[in-house]
Design a protein around this motif. Structure first.
Motif, PDB file in Angstrom:
ATOM      1  N   GLY A 115      -0.734   5.969  -2.667  1.00  0.00           N
ATOM      2  CA  GLY A 115      -1.695   5.089  -3.323  1.00  0.00           C
ATOM      3  C   GLY A 115      -1.769   5.444  -4.801  1.00  0.00           C
ATOM      4  O   GLY A 115      -1.914   6.604  -5.141  1.00  0.00           O
ATOM      5  N   ALA A 116      -1.645   4.444  -5.669  1.00  0.00           N
ATOM      6  CA  ALA A 116      -1.760   4.695  -7.111  1.00  0.00           C
ATOM      7  C   ALA A 116      -2.928   3.864  -7.638  1.00  0.00           C
ATOM      8  O   ALA A 116      -3.186   2.763  -7.134  1.00  0.00           O
ATOM      9  CB  ALA A 116      -0.473   4.289  -7.814  1.00  0.00           C
ATOM     10  N   THR A 117      -3.612   4.405  -8.639  1.00  0.00           N
ATOM     11  CA  THR A 117      -4.776   3.707  -9.195  1.00  0.00           C
ATOM     12  C   THR A 117      -4.407   2.294  -9.628  1.00  0.00           C
ATOM     13  O   THR A 117      -3.346   2.084 -10.223  1.00  0.00           O
ATOM     14  CB  THR A 117      -5.296   4.471 -10.428  1.00  0.00           C
ATOM     15  OG1 THR A 117      -5.326   5.836 -10.068  1.00  0.00           O
ATOM     16  CG2 THR A 117      -6.670   4.005 -10.829  1.00  0.00           C
ATOM     17  N   ASP A 118      -5.271   1.365  -9.289  1.00  0.00           N
ATOM     18  CA  ASP A 118      -5.000  -0.027  -9.632  1.00  0.00           C
ATOM     19  C   ASP A 118      -6.293  -0.675 -10.119  1.00  0.00           C
ATOM     20  O   ASP A 118      -7.336  -0.528  -9.485  1.00  0.00           O
ATOM     21  CB  ASP A 118      -4.478  -0.766  -8.392  1.00  0.00           C
ATOM     22  CG  ASP A 118      -4.040  -2.175  -8.723  1.00  0.00           C
ATOM     23  OD1 ASP A 118      -2.846  -2.369  -8.982  1.00  0.00           O
ATOM     24  OD2 ASP A 118      -4.921  -3.078  -8.734  1.00  0.00           O
ATOM     25  N   PRO A 119      -6.225  -1.380 -11.249  1.00  0.00           N
ATOM     26  CA  PRO A 119      -7.458  -1.933 -11.832  1.00  0.00           C
ATOM     27  C   PRO A 119      -8.164  -2.936 -10.923  1.00  0.00           C
ATOM     28  O   PRO A 119      -9.386  -3.027 -10.952  1.00  0.00           O
ATOM     29  CB  PRO A 119      -6.973  -2.601 -13.120  1.00  0.00           C
ATOM     30  CG  PRO A 119      -5.487  -2.667 -13.033  1.00  0.00           C
ATOM     31  CD  PRO A 119      -5.050  -1.618 -12.081  1.00  0.00           C
ATOM     32  N   THR A 120      -7.437  -3.671 -10.102  1.00  0.00           N
ATOM     33  CA  THR A 120      -8.123  -4.663  -9.270  1.00  0.00           C
ATOM     34  C   THR A 120      -8.449  -4.177  -7.863  1.00  0.00           C
ATOM     35  O   THR A 120      -9.510  -4.481  -7.337  1.00  0.00           O
ATOM     36  CB  THR A 120      -7.316  -5.971  -9.171  1.00  0.00           C
ATOM     37  OG1 THR A 120      -5.943  -5.639  -9.033  1.00  0.00           O
ATOM     38  CG2 THR A 120      -7.511  -6.853 -10.377  1.00  0.00           C
ATOM     39  N   THR A 121      -7.539  -3.429  -7.247  1.00  0.00           N
ATOM     40  CA  THR A 121      -7.752  -3.085  -5.836  1.00  0.00           C
ATOM     41  C   THR A 121      -8.227  -1.645  -5.630  1.00  0.00           C
ATOM     42  O   THR A 121      -8.357  -1.193  -4.499  1.00  0.00           O
ATOM     43  CB  THR A 121      -6.449  -3.289  -5.038  1.00  0.00           C
ATOM     44  OG1 THR A 121      -5.419  -2.508  -5.661  1.00  0.00           O
ATOM     45  CG2 THR A 121      -6.032  -4.733  -4.999  1.00  0.00           C
ATOM     46  N   GLY A 122      -8.493  -0.915  -6.699  1.00  0.00           N
ATOM     47  CA  GLY A 122      -8.884   0.499  -6.554  1.00  0.00           C
ATOM     48  C   GLY A 122      -7.648   1.352  -6.455  1.00  0.00           C
ATOM     49  O   GLY A 122      -7.281   2.073  -7.376  1.00  0.00           O
ATOM     50  N   GLN A 123      -6.963   1.233  -5.334  1.00  0.00           N
ATOM     51  CA  GLN A 123      -5.638   1.821  -5.216  1.00  0.00           C
ATOM     52  C   GLN A 123      -4.681   0.735  -4.786  1.00  0.00           C
ATOM     53  O   GLN A 123      -5.076  -0.208  -4.097  1.00  0.00           O
ATOM     54  CB  GLN A 123      -5.620   2.937  -4.170  1.00  0.00           C
ATOM     55  CG  GLN A 123      -6.063   4.285  -4.715  1.00  0.00           C
ATOM     56  CD  GLN A 123      -5.809   5.395  -3.705  1.00  0.00           C
ATOM     57  OE1 GLN A 123      -5.989   5.219  -2.512  1.00  0.00           O
ATOM     58  NE2 GLN A 123      -5.399   6.546  -4.199  1.00  0.00           N
ATOM     59  N   ALA A 124      -3.415   0.885  -5.193  1.00  0.00           N
ATOM     60  CA  ALA A 124      -2.393  -0.040  -4.724  1.00  0.00           C
ATOM     61  C   ALA A 124      -1.296   0.781  -4.079  1.00  0.00           C
ATOM     62  O   ALA A 124      -1.126   1.963  -4.376  1.00  0.00           O
ATOM     63  CB  ALA A 124      -1.834  -0.829  -5.894  1.00  0.00           C
ATOM     64  N   ILE A 125      -0.569   0.139  -3.173  1.00  0.00           N
ATOM     65  CA  ILE A 125       0.468   0.849  -2.432  1.00  0.00           C
ATOM     66  C   ILE A 125       1.762   0.861  -3.231  1.00  0.00           C
ATOM     67  O   ILE A 125       2.268  -0.181  -3.634  1.00  0.00           O
ATOM     68  CB  ILE A 125       0.686   0.175  -1.061  1.00  0.00           C
ATOM     69  CG1 ILE A 125      -0.627   0.226  -0.261  1.00  0.00           C
ATOM     70  CG2 ILE A 125       1.834   0.824  -0.308  1.00  0.00           C
ATOM     71  CD1 ILE A 125      -0.575  -0.496   1.073  1.00  0.00           C
ATOM     72  N   VAL A 126       2.266   2.064  -3.464  1.00  0.00           N
ATOM     73  CA  VAL A 126       3.562   2.214  -4.120  1.00  0.00           C
ATOM     74  C   VAL A 126       4.492   2.880  -3.116  1.00  0.00           C
ATOM     75  O   VAL A 126       4.149   3.907  -2.534  1.00  0.00           O
ATOM     76  CB  VAL A 126       3.446   3.059  -5.402  1.00  0.00           C
ATOM     77  CG1 VAL A 126       4.813   3.279  -6.033  1.00  0.00           C
ATOM     78  CG2 VAL A 126       2.498   2.393  -6.387  1.00  0.00           C
ATOM     79  N   ALA A 127       5.657   2.260  -2.890  1.00  0.00           N
ATOM     80  CA  ALA A 127       6.564   2.779  -1.868  1.00  0.00           C
ATOM     81  C   ALA A 127       7.886   3.213  -2.480  1.00  0.00           C
ATOM     82  O   ALA A 127       8.356   2.618  -3.454  1.00  0.00           O
ATOM     83  CB  ALA A 127       6.819   1.711  -0.809  1.00  0.00           C
ATOM     84  N   PHE A 128       8.449   4.249  -1.910  1.00  0.00           N
ATOM     85  CA  PHE A 128       9.774   4.737  -2.286  1.00  0.00           C
ATOM     86  C   PHE A 128      10.618   4.623  -1.021  1.00  0.00           C
ATOM     87  O   PHE A 128      10.216   5.133   0.026  1.00  0.00           O
ATOM     88  CB  PHE A 128       9.689   6.201  -2.730  1.00  0.00           C
ATOM     89  CG  PHE A 128       8.779   6.408  -3.916  1.00  0.00           C
ATOM     90  CD1 PHE A 128       9.303   6.540  -5.195  1.00  0.00           C
ATOM     91  CD2 PHE A 128       7.392   6.463  -3.753  1.00  0.00           C
ATOM     92  CE1 PHE A 128       8.467   6.729  -6.295  1.00  0.00           C
ATOM     93  CE2 PHE A 128       6.546   6.647  -4.845  1.00  0.00           C
ATOM     94  CZ  PHE A 128       7.086   6.779  -6.116  1.00  0.00           C
TER      95      PHE A 128
END
Ligand code: 6R9
Length: 658
Positions: free
Chosen positions: A556-569
């Motif tokens: 989870g990375a900080t995201d201005p709209t959703t609080g956290q956003a999912i970042v996948a590798f």
């Protein structure tokens, strides 16, 4: 904000045990009822698997929780139980260890030979001034001397602290200092990826910072040049010249057996302390039950490193206490080629294989054709440990390694639990791919919400252990308060709620509609997206369920709209094209695939195709580092990272996708 973990993934496939295995299984379904009827009596019966010098007076003393005493008043010697008694029973000629070095050299060690080596090493340690209660650090490659050194310590009542042979000077010296170790047992080096890799220089530098060290005992493995001081002694000039006669004294059931450090995500490593009688009882019992071990006919292989708890419990103490014949391998799975593991299975006719999801996913990435080149028909039980196993990786393991026949046992446990706690039984359980299924007989586990209330079937929350167990950690070395704070203060009596002590495992979990348990990853890794708690494991499993993906890590990375956003590798499978537009198309398809599988809430904001992922030496994905990358922070502590170049690669790729 929703406080419980959501669970999005559902799996309906189920695989009952093969009839012949079920009929001849060591542990059958009645064990659950037997243990439920009288848990302590059940554990007492399991303790009778061992040879005790003095019987215990009380099975469990839980009068001072969370500090447990098991088999109070009992006395035994761990090394005697792992070695001598098999020789005394007439099995001295049975192979204990088929060892294979990375360059292809081999050694075969019978139980009689193991007895000689362990006795000699015990005599040498005693000559070096090591007495019962002293601490000995062990920093060795995967050579038989690692097991011998551990057993020699156990034999004389010295507490060992094994440190991974890949750890740095800092990691080694802080562990030596924390345990105040008197002796280090090491080697000139070991073989990794086709080359000798030195160990002694790290020890020399670490020991320079550790006033407590009186002697360094050095095994010659690679023949590399080594620096030398008066403190150093060669193993072959001491141990191999020592008397092979040694009488194993009996120690109290609660005598400290070993300390093993777990790094955790933050702070100083925790020295997890295990003791003698309860630990050996549960490792011995679980090794017999979970793998259905038949010591006369099985060839067992656990691919873990001895520096990890899996190596302690399921290379040394469990298998040897059961008189197993096992394979031990020094090196990496792709040296000299990617068939090395399967060649070993084929050569030694391995019948029980215990490995980690990271390896299974790596094998998936390398391609199905590699295991297909070898005869794997000797395999009859497959095990997995270390991380949640994605359903597709489980299926691949059963299909391409187990040829659709073998049960797969996904075993959940921790350094702290000492032995397997949650797992299918191979002759009983109809296992579901990706689920650790149910607590073993005698184990109390549950999933609770943040109010410590058990969740109903279908619900998700925190995994807890509800009853003390024989191989539980006894404390954190030198820090009882941290022991209480870390594990016992979240729920139950330790949190001021009722009089029941509840152990907080730090893992998220769910119960499916049948009550089977699904592990969802560390609670520290859970992502909070638009108010929904989403587990990393489920999104990763959704990615791995796409035929183009072998392995995935999600943060989870900080995201201005959703609080956290999912970042996948994501690591693509070997045959998948990812250049230019093919890569972009694949990323788009994968994002949609996750949204279709789990729901739009779980759709990753960003997916990066990568060649490798950062992992600890025991193969766990280091999501904390990926989070640093995803949030453009400088990298945190990388001491336990297996391959430091991986992070540079991933960080540079991440910059270019922005
Ligand atoms: C044995 C070992 C413990 C943590 C544990 C959990 C994860 C281990 C697992 C699993 C899901 C499994 N873990 N086995 N998660 N399914 N079968 O790995 O000990 O190194 O102390 O790690 O590993 O998160 O809490 P350790």
């Amino acid at each position: 904000m929703s406080e419980t973990l959501e669970n999005l993934y559902s799996e309906t496939r189920q695989f009952p045990p093969p009839a012949d295995l079920a009929a001849a299984a060591n542990v059958k379904a009645d064990a659950y009822e037997e243990a439920a009827a009288d848990r302590l009596a059940y554990w007492a019966r399991q303790a009778e698997r061992l040879t005790w010098a003095k019987p215990w007076d009380q099975v469990l003393d839980w009068s001072n929780p969370p500090f447990a005493k098991w088999f109070v008043g009992g006395e035994l010697n761990v090394a005697y139980n792992c070695v001598d008694r098999h020789v005394e029973a007439g099995n001295g000629d049975r192979v204990a260890i088929h060892w294979e070095g990375e360059p292809g050299d081999t050694r075969t060690i019978t139980y009689a030979e193991l007895l000689k080596l362990v006795s000699q090493a015990a005599n040498t340690l005693t000559d070096l001034g090591v007495a019962a209660g002293d601490r000995v650090a062990i920093y060795l490659p995967m050579i038989p001397e690692a097991a011998v050194a551990m057993l020699a310590c156990a034999r004389i009542g010295a507490t060992h602290s094994v440190v991974f042979g890949g750890f740095s000077v800092d990691a080694l010296s802080t562990r030596i200092q924390d345990a105040d170790a008197k002796v280090v047992i090491t080697a000139d080096g070991g073989y990794r990826r086709g080359k000798p890799s030195a160990l002694k220089p790290t020890v020399d530098e670490a020991v320079a910072r550790c006033a407590s060290i009186e002697h360094v005992l050095v095994v010659r493995r690679t023949g590399q040049e080594v620096g030398w001081t008066d403190r150093d002694k060669w193993w072959h000039e001491t141990v191999e010249q020592a008397s092979p006669e040694h009488k194993a004294p009996a120690f109290d059931a609660e005598h400290p057996l070993f300390i093993l450090y777990t790094s955790g995500t933050t702070g100083k490593p925790k020295g997890i302390l295990h003791t003698t009688g309860g630990y050996l009882t549960q490792t011995s019992y679980t090794h017999n039950a979970v793998f259905d071990l038949k010591p006369e006919t099985d060839v067992y292989w656990c691919t873990a490193d001895i520096g990890w708890v899996t190596g302690h419990s399921y290379i040394v103490y469990g298998p040897l206490s059961n008189g197993a014949t096992q394979v031990m391998y020094e090196g990496t799975p792709d040296t000299p080629d990617r068939g090395r593991f399967w060649q070993i299975v084929d050569r030694y006719k391995v019948s029980i294989l215990y490995t980690a999801p990271t390896l299974i996913r790596t094998m998936m990435k390398w391609g199905d054709d590699i295991p297909a080149r070898y005869d794997l028909s000797s395999l009859r039980v497959l095990g997995s440990v270390g991380e949640p196993i994605n359903p597709e990786a489980w299926m691949w393991y059963r299909q391409h390694v187990g040829h659709e026949r073998t049960p797969v046992v996904d075993t959940w446990w921790q350094t702290e639990t000492g032995a397997v706690m949650i797992s299918p039984l191979p002759g009983v359980t109809a296992a579901k791919p990706g689920s650790a299924m149910t607590p073993l007989p005698g184990v109390g586990a549950d999933v609770v919400d943040d109010q410590a209330q058990p969740v109903p079937n279908g619900g998700g929350g925190f995994l807890v252990l509800t009853e003390p167990w024989p191989s539980m950690l006894r404390t954190i070395w030198g820090d009882d308060q941290r022991f209480i704070d870390t594990y016992w203060s979240r729920f139950g009596a330790g949190a001021g709620d009722g009089d029941r002590w509840i152990y907080f495992a730090g893992d998220g979990a769910k119960k499916d509609s049948d009550g089977a348990l699904w592990l969802l990853g560390r609670v520290d890794d859970v992502m909070l997206v638009s108010g929904h708690n989403i587990s990393t494991t489920e999104v990763e499993s959704a990615l791995v369920s796409h035929p183009a993906v072998a392995e995935a890590a999600v943060v989870g990375a900080t995201d201005p709209t959703t609080g956290q956003a999912i970042v996948a590798f994501a690591i693509p499978r070997g045959n998948v094209a990812t250049d230019g537009t093919a890569g972009e198309e694949l990323i788009k398809e994968l994002r949609n695939h996750v949204a279709r599988t789990l729901g739009p809430i779980a759709k990753p904001r960003q997916i990066m195709l990568v060649a490798e992922l950062p992992k600890t030496r025991s193969g766990k994905i280091m999501r904390r580092l990926l989070r640093d990358v995803a949030e453009n922070r400088s990298l945190g502590d990388v001491t336990t990272l297996q391959d430091s170049t991986v992070m540079d690669l991933i960080s540079s790729g991440m910059q270019s996708t922005r």
